[in-house]
Design a protein around this motif. Structure first.
Motif, PDB file in Angstrom:
ATOM      1  N   GLY A  58       0.799  -1.221   0.000  1.00 19.82           N
ATOM      2  CA  GLY A  58       0.000   0.000   0.000  1.00 19.82           C
ATOM      3  C   GLY A  58       0.828   1.267   0.000  1.00 19.82           C
ATOM      4  N   THR A  59       2.106   1.166  -0.329  1.00 18.14           N
ATOM      5  CA  THR A  59       2.947   2.358  -0.433  1.00 18.14           C
ATOM      6  C   THR A  59       2.326   3.329  -1.417  1.00 18.14           C
ATOM      7  N   THR A  60       2.365   4.603  -1.069  1.00 15.59           N
ATOM      8  CA  THR A  60       1.700   5.605  -1.899  1.00 15.59           C
ATOM      9  C   THR A  60       2.683   6.535  -2.595  1.00 15.59           C
TER      10      THR A  60
ATOM     11  N   ARG B  48      -1.544  17.440   0.664  1.00 15.40           N
ATOM     12  CA  ARG B  48      -2.983  17.740   0.754  1.00 15.40           C
ATOM     13  C   ARG B  48      -3.849  16.506   0.587  1.00 15.40           C
ATOM     14  N   PHE B  49      -3.415  15.576  -0.255  1.00 17.46           N
ATOM     15  CA  PHE B  49      -4.207  14.378  -0.555  1.00 17.46           C
ATOM     16  C   PHE B  49      -3.569  13.162   0.093  1.00 17.46           C
ATOM     17  N   THR B  50      -4.417  12.213   0.527  1.00 22.64           N
ATOM     18  CA  THR B  50      -3.938  10.956   1.082  1.00 22.64           C
ATOM     19  C   THR B  50      -4.688   9.809   0.435  1.00 22.64           C
TER      20      THR B  50
ATOM     21  N   LEU C 148      -9.391   8.226  -1.568  1.00 22.89           N
ATOM     22  CA  LEU C 148      -8.575   9.428  -1.750  1.00 22.89           C
ATOM     23  C   LEU C 148      -9.187  10.522  -0.880  1.00 22.89           C
ATOM     24  N   VAL C 149      -8.475  10.888   0.168  1.00 22.91           N
ATOM     25  CA  VAL C 149      -8.901  11.973   1.037  1.00 22.91           C
ATOM     26  C   VAL C 149      -8.231  13.250   0.545  1.00 22.91           C
ATOM     27  N   MET C 150      -9.038  14.237   0.232  1.00 21.61           N
ATOM     28  CA  MET C 150      -8.526  15.487  -0.333  1.00 21.61           C
ATOM     29  C   MET C 150      -8.821  16.627   0.639  1.00 21.61           C
ATOM     30  N   ASN C 151      -7.766  17.244   1.124  1.00 21.96           N
ATOM     31  CA  ASN C 151      -7.884  18.369   2.041  1.00 21.96           C
ATOM     32  C   ASN C 151      -7.422  19.658   1.364  1.00 21.96           C
ATOM     33  N   SER C 152      -7.812  20.770   1.962  1.00 21.28           N
ATOM     34  CA  SER C 152      -7.385  22.092   1.464  1.00 21.28           C
ATOM     35  C   SER C 152      -7.606  22.215  -0.042  1.00 21.28           C
TER      36      SER C 152
END
Length: 126
Positions: free
Chosen positions: A56-58, A67-69, A81-85
């Protein structure tokens, strides 16, 4: 037949967060790297993030770093995909995709992905 279904898009304001999910119908899901791409109007499909098979390495595009995870759950056959800011320039149709080759490092080229979801619209207003 491998199928990918995205969900979670929507209209948000700049600075808000949004989480995209992708469910994959594929019994060999854990053996393949996955990718998130996006396509804005009039532009080509752009790599956003990759999630390696197994560990699961990104990997992230510069525009997404910090900003994204991205993550995967092999037990549930899902990628997230978690998108912040969020910024107005993040506005696009977002796609998840499954790598075409088993057990390889995620590619940033759309040509290396064999299966794609239908896409989900993300719109960020200023």
């Amino acid at each position: 037949q491998v199928q990918l279904v995205e969900s979670g898009g929507g209209l948000v304001q700049a600075g808000d967060s949004l989480t995209l999910s992708c469910t994959v119908s594929d019994r060999t899901f854990s053996h393949y790297s996955m990718g998130w791409f996006r396509q804005a109007p009039g532009k080509g499909r752009e790599f956003v993030a990759g999630i390696a098979w197994g560990t699961g390495t990104t990997f992230y595009a510069d525009s997404a770093k910090g900003r994204f995870t991205a993550s995967r759950d092999n037990a549930k056959n899902t990628v997230t995909l978690v998108m912040n800011s969020l910024k107005p320039e993040d506005t696009a149709v977002y796609y998840c995709a499954r790598d075409g080759a088993v057990a390889t490092r995620p590619s940033s080229s759309p040509r290396d992905y064999s299966y794609w979801g239908q896409g989900t619209q993300v719109t960020v207003s200023s």
